[in-house]
Write a protein that holds these residues in place. Structure first.
Motif, short mmCIF file in Angstrom:
data_model
loop_
_atom_site.label_atom_id
_atom_site.label_comp_id
_atom_site.label_asym_id
_atom_site.label_seq_id
_atom_site.Cartn_x
_atom_site.Cartn_y
_atom_site.Cartn_z
N SER B 228 18.28 -9.62 -18.25
CA SER B 228 17.19 -8.67 -18.48
C SER B 228 17.63 -7.25 -18.20
N THR B 229 16.89 -6.33 -18.80
CA THR B 229 17.18 -4.91 -18.62
C THR B 229 16.58 -4.49 -17.28
N THR B 230 17.34 -4.69 -16.22
CA THR B 230 16.81 -4.34 -14.90
C THR B 230 17.80 -3.50 -14.11
N GLN B 231 17.27 -2.48 -13.48
CA GLN B 231 18.06 -1.63 -12.58
C GLN B 231 18.14 -2.24 -11.18
N ALA B 232 17.38 -3.32 -10.95
CA ALA B 232 17.30 -3.89 -9.61
C ALA B 232 17.30 -5.41 -9.70
N PRO B 233 18.43 -6.02 -10.08
CA PRO B 233 18.43 -7.47 -10.33
C PRO B 233 18.02 -8.30 -9.11
N HIS B 234 18.45 -7.93 -7.92
CA HIS B 234 18.12 -8.75 -6.75
C HIS B 234 16.63 -8.68 -6.42
N ALA B 235 16.08 -7.49 -6.45
CA ALA B 235 14.65 -7.35 -6.17
C ALA B 235 13.84 -8.12 -7.21
N HIS B 236 14.27 -8.07 -8.46
CA HIS B 236 13.56 -8.81 -9.50
C HIS B 236 13.61 -10.31 -9.24
N ARG B 237 14.80 -10.80 -8.84
CA ARG B 237 14.91 -12.25 -8.60
C ARG B 237 13.89 -12.68 -7.54
N THR B 238 13.82 -11.91 -6.46
CA THR B 238 12.88 -12.27 -5.39
C THR B 238 11.44 -12.26 -5.91
N LEU B 239 11.12 -11.26 -6.73
CA LEU B 239 9.76 -11.18 -7.25
C LEU B 239 9.46 -12.33 -8.21
N TYR B 240 10.43 -12.72 -9.03
CA TYR B 240 10.20 -13.87 -9.90
C TYR B 240 9.94 -15.12 -9.06
N ALA B 241 10.67 -15.24 -7.98
CA ALA B 241 10.47 -16.40 -7.10
C ALA B 241 9.04 -16.40 -6.57
N ILE B 242 8.55 -15.22 -6.21
CA ILE B 242 7.20 -15.13 -5.66
C ILE B 242 6.16 -15.34 -6.75
N VAL B 243 6.37 -14.73 -7.92
CA VAL B 243 5.38 -14.78 -9.00
C VAL B 243 5.33 -16.17 -9.62
N ALA B 244 6.50 -16.68 -9.98
CA ALA B 244 6.53 -17.91 -10.78
C ALA B 244 6.60 -19.16 -9.91
N GLY B 245 6.82 -18.96 -8.61
CA GLY B 245 6.91 -20.12 -7.73
C GLY B 245 8.21 -20.89 -7.90
N LEU B 246 9.20 -20.30 -8.59
CA LEU B 246 10.49 -20.96 -8.70
C LEU B 246 11.29 -20.69 -7.43
N PRO B 247 12.07 -21.69 -6.96
CA PRO B 247 12.88 -21.43 -5.77
C PRO B 247 13.92 -20.35 -6.08
N GLU B 248 14.12 -19.45 -5.13
CA GLU B 248 14.96 -18.28 -5.40
C GLU B 248 16.40 -18.66 -5.72
N HIS B 249 16.89 -19.74 -5.10
CA HIS B 249 18.28 -20.12 -5.37
C HIS B 249 18.45 -20.75 -6.74
N LYS B 250 17.34 -21.02 -7.42
CA LYS B 250 17.42 -21.56 -8.77
C LYS B 250 17.23 -20.48 -9.83
N ILE B 251 17.20 -19.23 -9.40
CA ILE B 251 17.02 -18.13 -10.35
C ILE B 251 18.28 -17.27 -10.33
N ARG B 252 18.79 -17.02 -11.50
CA ARG B 252 19.93 -16.11 -11.63
C ARG B 252 19.53 -14.99 -12.58
N VAL B 253 19.51 -13.76 -12.06
CA VAL B 253 19.19 -12.61 -12.90
C VAL B 253 20.49 -11.89 -13.23
N ILE B 254 20.72 -11.71 -14.52
CA ILE B 254 21.92 -11.00 -14.97
C ILE B 254 21.47 -9.73 -15.68
N SER B 255 21.93 -8.63 -15.18
CA SER B 255 21.67 -7.35 -15.84
C SER B 255 23.00 -6.91 -16.43
N PRO B 256 23.19 -7.12 -17.71
CA PRO B 256 24.50 -6.79 -18.29
C PRO B 256 24.61 -5.29 -18.50
#
Lengths: 168, 797
Positions: B228-256
């Motif tokens: 995703s187009t993100t300037q803050a990949p780590h903060a986004h991962r944590t927020l996805y974990a909170i929003v979507a209820g997915l475990p954080e270690h199962k989320i990988r955010v790549i900002s190419p």
């Protein structure tokens, strides 16, 4: 419908929808993702490629319209593995930052130098005035094109001279 | 190592051959970009990938009556159609914003701004997805919109946020800083008080690459990979974990590679969440790329402050106090991306570069039927607005006192011996030496000569203006005890490994959007470890492969992550010293560091290089007692304070008396960002920001009509500067290192965006002085300047 054209010197033929834009044909069908897409209104110029050696905005041209023509993209700018002086100029003079507008800018710059080997800064600005860069503020793009022009002038004067660095 | 700003004439040198460290160096990322081999989100192609398109509301304020997706679902290439009702079932219809508000992912009850997300389609290709949007039928019950920020709190105004329990008005928050009583006392006794209303209109960062994502959810592993187009990949991962209820270690955010960001790519947008949902419901990778209009009408805007500025001074030009009241338009949801304790960002630095007796600000923020956002466009968390306020009001004071604007500034600067300086609103400026920077700008501009030229031209009826601004920035958020985003402290981590052959990899928690991190951070490590930057690989933008940190915005990469990189390299160097002491059979205290090698004190011939040490650290031979092997370290850097860059800008404009067209003829920018790591990259950052300044001052505005229709929804309506509108920038620098940053560096990414708009507006107002103009609001388009020349200057909103 079927469309055939030459892209970076290679003949390609594909079955496409008639409404497919040239930019999407290049990016999604041929996988040439160096050409970018940035607006809906042909204002930004990140999609500039050559059709028959003239810069065009590939977001406002149907792929079908390019049938039978020669298309060149940023991937076809280097020749025989050697970077074009325009590409080297952009690296030398910090003519890019995020790199998104860069392919289109370089295609326009190369076309300009083919027509006018010694453009003034104002002529360079005019040539790229249909393209937008949000990072560089344009001054370094102008310097980059001037660098390429000077490099080519030097090389024309002393064709036997070797370059001092080589492409990184 | 030279640190000059000259660009070389024709000739080709490989600057990577510099032995080590700081200085002009060509960028390591450029070879892929000039070949068209960048890798942006829209370049990601996965097998079986589907495409997502979003249906957006055509009106600004309306109750949703019904949605019929039958025809869209029947489209042969459509795989899924999702509405707010679907998301309600998944408990994903609403998501938290970065300011502890909530925002609808898809509309469930009511449309709150034009362009808001109503439904999405996933289809086999881009075009079919768009086709299917046309087949969705939506019935709206149109409501009166709140468009005029000044009327948002009026009795009887439609309540936008009726989703908030008990909400009966459009009030968002109130905020104040400074000392109201002390400021009132100063104003009551001052010789001179000047007041001015100022509007900083809504603008948009409009990076060339719009926002987008590719979501790939693996139902077997329960693992989500999100490009995703993100300037803050780590903060986004944590927020996805909170929003979507997915475990954080199962989320990988790549900002190419990102095609510019400028703050636009800090928030989480509904489209990203839609892409994730799309992948979950279809079981396929799903790509969403917004188009330019979607980017302009729905993603993070900037500014939108209506300000009243007041300044008090003595008759001889000593500034005593500044007071301001601000009305802030936050749009339909409070999506401001700022540290939570700073709802107005860092606007509190509005006292600028001046030594005052008192200051006070009161701010009221409101909801309107406009897109959310509020902190974007290289603004350093609202310092753009603060600097515009102070630098315009100081110029208004100069006009009132008939003083030269430079003389007034010089008279009131904080003096070098006053640093660290605590402002009347509580900010502790780390270092500064303002007068030499101002004088360098005057020297480069030929200030006295320009004033003479102006006098001659005025006598002939020509309209030439000279504008000055002087800014102090506050960048590098920030100390974690004061600064967090949704509870995440604003520290950054860095990990460094030296391989056995002496090459290295450094992993960052920040993410470049074009700033050249792959080069700058290699130089920082190279300087500290004494190895060529070419030997240092920089990894960033991938949460699986980098340590945690808050990302790149607010010019924080060099102040925070750059400090982390320097300190982790020093930690590795300390470990190398231990290994070297074993190799040379001396005490570690007897070793002298020589940038790339250690030698025994008094015997320079007894030396080992960092490469020798790296091989020994990984080798089979003995290592000193207690040393376990390898040569690597990780640290987290919690900055003790912000860094405070400053700069002096001088702008020269000509105004055509016949057409009111403003031409920026010259612009001189002298920046002081402390220690300069790569002057070429710094100059590039400044050039880009100056161009933003020309855009905002002269061309750009996101305006709305009375029905809430966005009038800046395409690049034909929202005008960005081309090469024709900007001059050949003239830059210079001074160096006042930060006393607390490990290498003395401050941030620079946003300095010019912050500092240039007031210089340009001051120049135009100066040009129009013969007409008695004291102020005119941005954007200074020909029609607005024409009105000002006729005494009919009006605010843009």
């Amino acid at each position: 419908m079927q469309v055939s054209m030459t892209v970076n010197g290679e003949e390609v033929t594909r079955e496409i929808e008639g409404r497919l834009l040239l930019v999407h044909f290049l990016r999604d069908v041929l996988g040439l993702t160096g050409t970018h897409w940035g607006c809906d209104t042909s204002n930004c110029g990140t999609c500039v490629v050559w059709v028959d050696e003239k810069p065009v905005k590939s977001c406002t041209m149907l792929a079908a319209m390019a049938g039978g023509h020669e298309v060149r993209t940023v991937e076809g700018l280097a020749q025989n593995g050697e970077l074009d002086p325009v590409q080297r100029g952009f690296m030398e003079c910090h003519g890019l930052q995020c790199g998104f507008c860069t392919p289109g800018m370089m295609m326009t710059a190369r076309a300009l130098l083919n027509e006018n080997p010694d453009p003034s800064p104002d002529e360079i600005r005019e040539a790229i005035s249909g393209q937008i860069c949000r990072c560089t503020g344009y001054a370094t793009i102008v310097r980059s094109v001037r660098w390429a022009a000077a490099y080519e002038a030097d090389r024309a004067e002393a064709p036997a001279a070797t370059t001092t660095g080589g492409a990184p | 190592m030279t640190t000059v700003d000259d660009h070389k004439p024709a000739g080709f040198e490989d600057n990577d051959q510099h032995p080590v460290g700081h200085g002009r160096m060509l960028r390591k990322e450029d070879p892929r970009f000039v070949r068209g081999r960048g890798n942006y989100v829209d370049d990601v192609q996965l097998p079986g990938m589907l495409h997502l398109a979003i249906l957006r509301a055509p009106v600004a304020h309306a109750r949703l009556v019904s949605i019929d997706t039958t025809a869209a679902e029947a489209h042969p290439k459509v795989k899924a159609v999702v509405t707010g009702a679907t998301l309600e079932g998944l408990k994903l219809a609403w998501m938290p914003t970065l300011s502890n508000d909530v925002q609808a992912v898809l509309v469930t009850d009511k449309v709150r701004f034009q362009g808001q997300e109503v439904a999405f389609v996933v289809a086999e290709d881009r075009y079919s997805a768009r086709d299917a949007l046309e087949l969705i039928e939506v019935e709206y019950d149109i409501l009166d919109p709140v468009v005029d920020v000044r009327r948002a709190l009026e009795e009887g105004a439609p309540v936008i946020r009726d989703d908030i329990e008990g909400k009966t008005d459009n009030h968002c928050f109130d905020w104040e800083t400074g000392d109201a009583a002390a400021t009132e006392a100063v104003f009551a006794t001052a010789d001179v008080v000047v007041e001015q209303d100022l509007v900083y209109p809504r603008v948009h960062p409009a990076p060339m690459e719009t926002c987008g994502a590719v979501a790939d959810f693996d139902p077997v592993e329960g693992r989500l990979t999100l490009w995703s187009t993100t300037q803050a990949p780590h903060a986004h991962r944590t927020l996805y974990a909170i929003v979507a209820g997915l475990p954080e270690h199962k989320i990988r955010v790549i900002s190419p590679d990102l095609g510019g960001g400028f703050g636009n790519k800090v928030p989480i947008y509904p489209g990203y969440v839609c892409a994730v949902v799309g992948s979950i419901v279809t079981g396929k990778p799903v790509k969403w790329m917004e188009d330019r209009s979607e980017n302009l009408v729905s993603t993070g805007f900037a500014r939108d402050y209506v300000m009243r500025g007041e300044i008090a001074a003595t008759r001889d030009g000593r500034i005593l106090g500044i007071r301001t009241h601000v009305l802030a338009d936050h749009g339909a949801f409070n999506g401001t991306a700022a540290p939570v304790k700073y709802p107005a960002g860092f606007f509190g630095v509005f006292t600028g570069s001046y030594d005052l007796e008192a200051a006070y600000c009161h701010m009221t923020a409101v909801y309107t039927n406009k897109a959310p956002g509020g902190v974007a466009y290289a603004c350093s968390f609202r310092i753009t607005e603060a600097v515009y306020l102070v630098e315009r009001i100081v110029d208004c004071l100069a006009a009132e006192l008939a003083m030269d604007p430079v003389e007034l500034r010089l008279k009131n600067f904080i003096k070098p011996e006053q640093f660290p300086y605590t402002t009347k609103t509580g900010w502790v400026y780390d270092s500064g030496n303002y007068e030499p920077t101002m004088r360098e700008a005057m020297r480069l501009a030929g200030y006295e000569q320009l004033r003479r030229e102006q006098a001659e031209k005025r006598a002939r009826g020509e309209l030439m203006g000279i504008g000055v601004s002087f800014f102090t920035e506050a960048v590098g958020a920030g100390p974690r005890k004061h600064m967090d985003i949704l509870g995440l402290g604003m520290a950054d981590s860095c990990e460094l490994r030296v391989h056995p052959t002496g090459k290295a990899v450094v992993r960052l928690s920040v993410q470049s959007q074009g700033q050249g991190h792959e080069t700058t951070f290699a130089q920082i490590v190279g300087e500290e470890l004494g190895i060529p930057p070419a030997d240092v690989d920089v990894v960033h933008g991938d949460t699986d492969n980098t340590p945690f940190g808050l990302g790149t915005y607010g010019s924080r990469s060099t102040p925070v992550s750059g400090a982390a990189a320097a300190l982790v390299a020093r930690k590795v160097r300390d470990k190398a010293r231990i290994v070297a002491s074993g190799m040379l059979e001396v005490s570690a205290d007897d070793l002298i560091w020589d940038k790339g090698s250690f030698h025994v004190a008094g015997d320079p011939s007894a030396a080992v290089t960092i490469q020798d040490i790296a091989m020994r650290a990984h080798g089979a031979g003995d290592l000193p007692e207690g040393y376990e092997g390898a040569l690597e370290a990780q640290i987290t850097y919690n900055p003790p304070n912000l860094t405070y860059p400053h700069g002096a800008y001088i702008c020269v404009v000509d105004v055509d008396p016949g057409t009111a067209q403003v031409k920026v003829r010259r612009f001189v920018a002298v920046d002081d960002c402390g220690t300069r790591i790569n002057p070429m990259i710094i100059e590039g950052q400044v050039h880009g920001g100056l161009t933003d300044g020309v855009g905002m001052a002269l061309m750009e505005i996101i305006a709305f009509d009375e029905d809430g229709n966005c009038l800046g929804g395409s690049l034909m309506d929202y005008l960005l500067p081309t090469a024709m509108e900007v001059p050949d920038w003239e830059t210079g620098f001074t160096v006042t290192p930060s006393p607390h940053h490990p290498i003395g560096a401050k941030g620079v990414g946003e300095s010019a965006t912050v500092g240039s708009p007031p210089a340009i507006v001051n120049a135009v107002v100066d040009a129009l002085a013969p007409f008695g103009v004291r102020h005119a609001d941005m954007p200074l388009t020909p029609s607005r300047v024409w009105d000002a020349m006729r005494g009919q200057a009006r605010p843009p909103i």
